[in-house]
Design a protein around this motif. Structure first.
Motif, PDB file in Angstrom:
ATOM      1  N   TYR A 296      59.282  20.411  56.691  1.00  0.00           N
ATOM      2  CA  TYR A 296      60.490  21.033  56.132  1.00  0.00           C
ATOM      3  C   TYR A 296      61.655  20.972  57.118  1.00  0.00           C
ATOM      4  N   LYS A 297      61.381  21.197  58.386  1.00  0.00           N
ATOM      5  CA  LYS A 297      62.472  21.197  59.380  1.00  0.00           C
ATOM      6  C   LYS A 297      63.009  19.784  59.593  1.00  0.00           C
ATOM      7  N   ASN A 298      62.131  18.813  59.692  1.00  0.00           N
ATOM      8  CA  ASN A 298      62.556  17.457  60.024  1.00  0.00           C
ATOM      9  C   ASN A 298      63.155  16.703  58.844  1.00  0.00           C
ATOM     10  N   ASN A 299      62.758  17.054  57.615  1.00  0.00           N
ATOM     11  CA  ASN A 299      63.193  16.283  56.445  1.00  0.00           C
ATOM     12  C   ASN A 299      64.315  16.942  55.652  1.00  0.00           C
ATOM     13  N   VAL A 300      64.324  18.255  55.570  1.00  0.00           N
ATOM     14  CA  VAL A 300      65.374  18.924  54.789  1.00  0.00           C
ATOM     15  C   VAL A 300      66.043  20.025  55.593  1.00  0.00           C
ATOM     16  N   ASN A 301      65.757  20.075  56.906  1.00  0.00           N
ATOM     17  CA  ASN A 301      66.387  21.024  57.825  1.00  0.00           C
ATOM     18  C   ASN A 301      66.205  22.476  57.395  1.00  0.00           C
ATOM     19  N   ARG A 302      65.039  22.768  56.818  1.00  0.00           N
ATOM     20  CA  ARG A 302      64.740  24.163  56.471  1.00  0.00           C
ATOM     21  C   ARG A 302      63.940  24.780  57.617  1.00  0.00           C
ATOM     22  N   ASN A 303      64.420  25.911  58.101  1.00  0.00           N
ATOM     23  CA  ASN A 303      63.781  26.584  59.225  1.00  0.00           C
ATOM     24  C   ASN A 303      62.831  27.653  58.723  1.00  0.00           C
ATOM     25  N   SER A 304      61.609  27.244  58.460  1.00  0.00           N
ATOM     26  CA  SER A 304      60.532  28.104  57.988  1.00  0.00           C
ATOM     27  C   SER A 304      60.725  28.482  56.521  1.00  0.00           C
ATOM     28  N   ILE A 305      59.884  29.364  56.043  1.00  0.00           N
ATOM     29  CA  ILE A 305      59.830  29.687  54.623  1.00  0.00           C
ATOM     30  C   ILE A 305      61.141  30.258  54.120  1.00  0.00           C
ATOM     31  N   ASP A 306      61.760  31.142  54.896  1.00  0.00           N
ATOM     32  CA  ASP A 306      62.995  31.795  54.449  1.00  0.00           C
ATOM     33  C   ASP A 306      64.242  31.083  54.926  1.00  0.00           C
ATOM     34  N   VAL A 360      58.351  29.120  49.868  1.00  0.00           N
ATOM     35  CA  VAL A 360      59.690  28.528  49.831  1.00  0.00           C
ATOM     36  C   VAL A 360      60.323  28.733  48.459  1.00  0.00           C
ATOM     37  N   THR A 361      59.550  28.478  47.407  1.00  0.00           N
ATOM     38  CA  THR A 361      60.072  28.661  46.053  1.00  0.00           C
ATOM     39  C   THR A 361      60.475  30.110  45.815  1.00  0.00           C
ATOM     40  N   GLU A 362      59.687  31.044  46.339  1.00  0.00           N
ATOM     41  CA  GLU A 362      60.019  32.459  46.195  1.00  0.00           C
ATOM     42  C   GLU A 362      61.370  32.780  46.820  1.00  0.00           C
ATOM     43  N   LYS A 363      61.717  32.073  47.902  1.00  0.00           N
ATOM     44  CA  LYS A 363      62.979  32.336  48.597  1.00  0.00           C
ATOM     45  C   LYS A 363      64.141  31.509  48.040  1.00  0.00           C
ATOM     46  N   THR A 364      63.876  30.555  47.149  1.00  0.00           N
ATOM     47  CA  THR A 364      64.940  29.723  46.583  1.00  0.00           C
ATOM     48  C   THR A 364      65.132  30.040  45.103  1.00  0.00           C
ATOM     49  N   SER A 365      64.496  29.280  44.219  1.00  0.00           N
ATOM     50  CA  SER A 365      64.664  29.523  42.784  1.00  0.00           C
ATOM     51  C   SER A 365      63.903  30.743  42.307  1.00  0.00           C
ATOM     52  N   LYS A 463      62.584  15.338  48.991  1.00  0.00           N
ATOM     53  CA  LYS A 463      63.912  15.883  49.292  1.00  0.00           C
ATOM     54  C   LYS A 463      64.673  16.199  48.014  1.00  0.00           C
ATOM     55  N   VAL A 464      64.545  15.346  47.008  1.00  0.00           N
ATOM     56  CA  VAL A 464      65.201  15.602  45.717  1.00  0.00           C
ATOM     57  C   VAL A 464      64.614  16.865  45.078  1.00  0.00           C
ATOM     58  N   TRP A 465      63.295  16.973  45.074  1.00  0.00           N
ATOM     59  CA  TRP A 465      62.638  18.139  44.458  1.00  0.00           C
ATOM     60  C   TRP A 465      63.039  19.424  45.190  1.00  0.00           C
ATOM     61  N   TYR A 466      63.086  19.380  46.506  1.00  0.00           N
ATOM     62  CA  TYR A 466      63.480  20.562  47.284  1.00  0.00           C
ATOM     63  C   TYR A 466      64.921  20.949  46.982  1.00  0.00           C
ATOM     64  N   THR A 467      65.827  19.984  46.956  1.00  0.00           N
ATOM     65  CA  THR A 467      67.234  20.265  46.685  1.00  0.00           C
ATOM     66  C   THR A 467      67.413  20.858  45.294  1.00  0.00           C
ATOM     67  N   ALA A 468      66.668  20.340  44.329  1.00  0.00           N
ATOM     68  CA  ALA A 468      66.729  20.889  42.974  1.00  0.00           C
ATOM     69  C   ALA A 468      66.281  22.346  42.964  1.00  0.00           C
ATOM     70  N   ASP A 469      65.190  22.634  43.661  1.00  0.00           N
ATOM     71  CA  ASP A 469      64.654  23.998  43.731  1.00  0.00           C
ATOM     72  C   ASP A 469      65.651  24.932  44.395  1.00  0.00           C
ATOM     73  N   ARG A 470      66.281  24.468  45.452  1.00  0.00           N
ATOM     74  CA  ARG A 470      67.200  25.313  46.218  1.00  0.00           C
ATOM     75  C   ARG A 470      68.525  25.550  45.501  1.00  0.00           C
ATOM     76  N   ASP A 471      69.078  24.506  44.868  1.00  0.00           N
ATOM     77  CA  ASP A 471      70.462  24.565  44.403  1.00  0.00           C
ATOM     78  C   ASP A 471      70.652  24.548  42.894  1.00  0.00           C
ATOM     79  N   TYR A 472      69.671  24.054  42.122  1.00  0.00           N
ATOM     80  CA  TYR A 472      69.930  23.807  40.710  1.00  0.00           C
ATOM     81  C   TYR A 472      68.921  24.445  39.754  1.00  0.00           C
ATOM     82  N   MET A 473      68.034  25.278  40.252  1.00  0.00           N
ATOM     83  CA  MET A 473      67.036  25.900  39.383  1.00  0.00           C
ATOM     84  C   MET A 473      67.116  27.423  39.487  1.00  0.00           C
ATOM     85  N   SER A 475      65.250  31.286  38.064  1.00  0.00           N
ATOM     86  CA  SER A 475      63.882  31.803  38.001  1.00  0.00           C
ATOM     87  C   SER A 475      63.180  31.480  36.691  1.00  0.00           C
ATOM     88  N   THR A 476      63.932  31.141  35.654  1.00  0.00           N
ATOM     89  CA  THR A 476      63.309  30.833  34.362  1.00  0.00           C
ATOM     90  C   THR A 476      63.588  29.405  33.903  1.00  0.00           C
TER      91      THR A 476
END
Length: 514
Positions: A296-306, A360-365, A463-473, A475-476
């Motif tokens: 997560y850190k090296n590919n999408v620059n996410r620093n841990s779960i939150d 991660v999903t709990e902290k994003t979408s 990376k596409v799936w993560y970005t979608a989860d973070r920015d475009y999805m 909870s329902t």
């Protein structure tokens, strides 16, 4: 992550409308995207320019541009900003919760996508609801007691792993908004509990319960006998499974439950050679947690779960012969397996990648764990587990033993070999397993496999799936909304005219999601 054997397959018809989503460079025409049941989940295109000194102000003004499409009267008083995130390209993704009487409505959210006032889209769900009450008639402590009784949690049977909190929330029930206390109960015991309990704030009755435990059927030696290098900490003459080498504010720590269900013990070693049979489960849990963090850190620059550097905690040797691994909202918990159907659940990096991605999903979408959003929750974890493991499309194959009868839990390449659907025409309508969240995950799993193999890169697909989860999805988000979200993500990252974009369109269409 165990196989849910669902006996009834119900063929469902899919009324599909194909839309091309032009994100990145704003599309010229507004397009309203709907799911198979006709419900709007996205409005995209050049929605105009809005004013406001903050992203939150601009987002509220943007919602008024699409109020007729979603069916609400006005944004002010109906929505309040939750958070705003600016992505790597400068686009602000502002999340807003639907409110009634200033109280959040469960599962109804909007995300406004805007850059410098130019609105490129709005994602979300909205349903007009009539509230049953404006204020609570019972105290929050009463609701907490009701929730504990509903889940069977007590001081003698469980240890709480999170603070008990009762939040006033409107729960959609038909066309009504029922005022409830949403009580999250997280506890370890003979039967682990991770549930959201909705207690009627007027009469104290239980309106709904969502079970979120994913029931899944130095140097060190791992479960398979392989030697791994692990980062530990020397303290008072003993080595601890604590890794403080990562660029995080917390640490990666692995501890022991000694086949109990409520007590936690430090995992230590005298010479930093973790080579006993008992230590193998802990070695793998510790090593693979670091591997997931690094991806997560090296590919999408996410620093841990939150994304704020929180500690990643793992507990091994939970209970006796326990065929499960789960994220309990605060830490990972691993059973040893019964050594007949399964071996130690920490022995598979795809399992650990899967479970930590639930965090991660709990902290994003924060996808609700039921129905199609729950199946997406499962599928997104499968996808990231497969990306991080990187060498096959099976889930959990490293911990499955012959008596189980299958070689793995699921296959993303061919979900049908494990009894899961690979197309919307085979969608399973069921009330079990929170609406078939494990079974129906086969459909988006197949879409991810289609996409990753078509473009020849799991990392880009992840990376596409993560970005979608973070920015475009939200909870329902449902399957149709997930298609739209991933298309918006790939367009933002690589452009709507890229080969990745067209490959993703085909990937979803080939599983009947339009």
């Amino acid at each position: 992550m165990n196989k849910k054997l669902v006996t009834t397959l119900v063929m469902s018809s899919l009324v599909a409308s194909a839309f091309a989503i032009h994100a990145g460079a704003a599309p010229a025409d507004k397009q309203v995207l709907k799911s198979e049941n006709g419900k709007v989940h996205n409005v995209v295109g050049n929605l105009g320019k809005v004013s406001g000194s903050t992203a939150e102000e601009r987002a509220l003004n943007a919602l008024d541009r699409v109020k007729a499409d979603f069916g609400f009267a006005k944004a002010a008083g109906s929505f309040k900003a939750k958070e705003s995130h600016v992505d790597e390209l400068g686009t602000a993704h502002t999340k807003l919760n639907n409110v009634i009487n200033g109280i959040d409505v469960f599962g109804q959210q909007m995300i406004v996508h805007e850059k410098n006032g130019d609105v490129a889209g709005v994602t979300g769900t909205y349903q007009a609801l009539v509230p049953n009450a404006a204020k609570a008639s019972i105290e929050s402590i009463v609701a907490i007691d009701k929730a504990l009784a509903e889940t069977g949690v007590s001081e003698t049977t469980h240890t709480l792993t999170g603070a008990l909190d009762a939040q006033l929330t409107y729960l959609p029930v038909g066309d009504k908004a029922v005022l409830t206390y949403k009580v999250s109960v997280n506890a370890l015991g003979d039967t682990p509990v991770r549930s959201d309990v909705f207690v009627n704030a007027v009469d104290g009755s239980i309106v709904k319960t969502i079970d979120k435990v994913e029931h899944v059927v130095g140097t060190g030696i791992g479960v398979k006998g392989d030697i791994k290098s692990i980062n530990t900490t020397l303290r008072s003459g003993a080595y601890y499974l604590e890794d403080t080498t990562k660029p995080m504010t917390g640490m990666i720590r692995t501890r022991d439950m000694k086949n109990k269900t409520m007590l936690i013990y430090a995992m230590t070693d005298a010479d930093n050679k973790w080579d006993t049979t008992y230590q193998r489960a802990a070695v793998d849990a510790h090593y693979y947690a670091g591997q997931v963090y690094d991806w997560y850190k090296n590919n999408v620059n996410r620093n841990s779960i939150d994304d704020k550097g929180m500690s990643i905690e793992s507990l091994v040797h939970y209970s006796k012969n326990y065929n499960n691994a789960f994220w309990d909202g605060a830490e990972m918990v691993y059973g040893d397996g019964d050594q007949v159907n399964f071996t130690y659940f920490s022995g598979a990096v795809d399992v650990i990648g899967h479970e930590l991605t639930h965090g991660v999903t709990e902290k994003t979408s924060n996808l609700v764990y039921q129905g199609q959003s729950g199946a997406l929750n499962e599928s997104w974890s499968d996808a990231m587990g497969a990306v991080i493991e990187g060498n096959n499309w099976l889930m959990g194959e490293d911990i499955v033993l012959p008596a189980y009868g299958y070689s793995a839990f699921r296959s993303m390449q061919d979900p049908t070999i494990f009894g899961d659907p690979d197309h919307m025409s085979k969608y399973v309508n069921t009330t079990s397993d929170n609406g078939g969240v494990h079974t129906n995950s086969g459909i988006p799993n197949k879409a991810f496999y289609n996409f990753a193999t078509a473009i020849g890169s799991r990392a880009i697909a992840g990376k596409v799936w993560y970005t979608a989860d973070r920015d475009y999805m939200t909870s329902t988000t449902n399957f149709s909304g997930a298609r739209a979200a991933t298309l918006q993500a790939v367009a933002a990252l690589y452009g709507s005219t890229s080969s990745y974009y067209s490959a993703l369109q085909t990937a979803w269409s080939d599983v009947g999601v339009n």
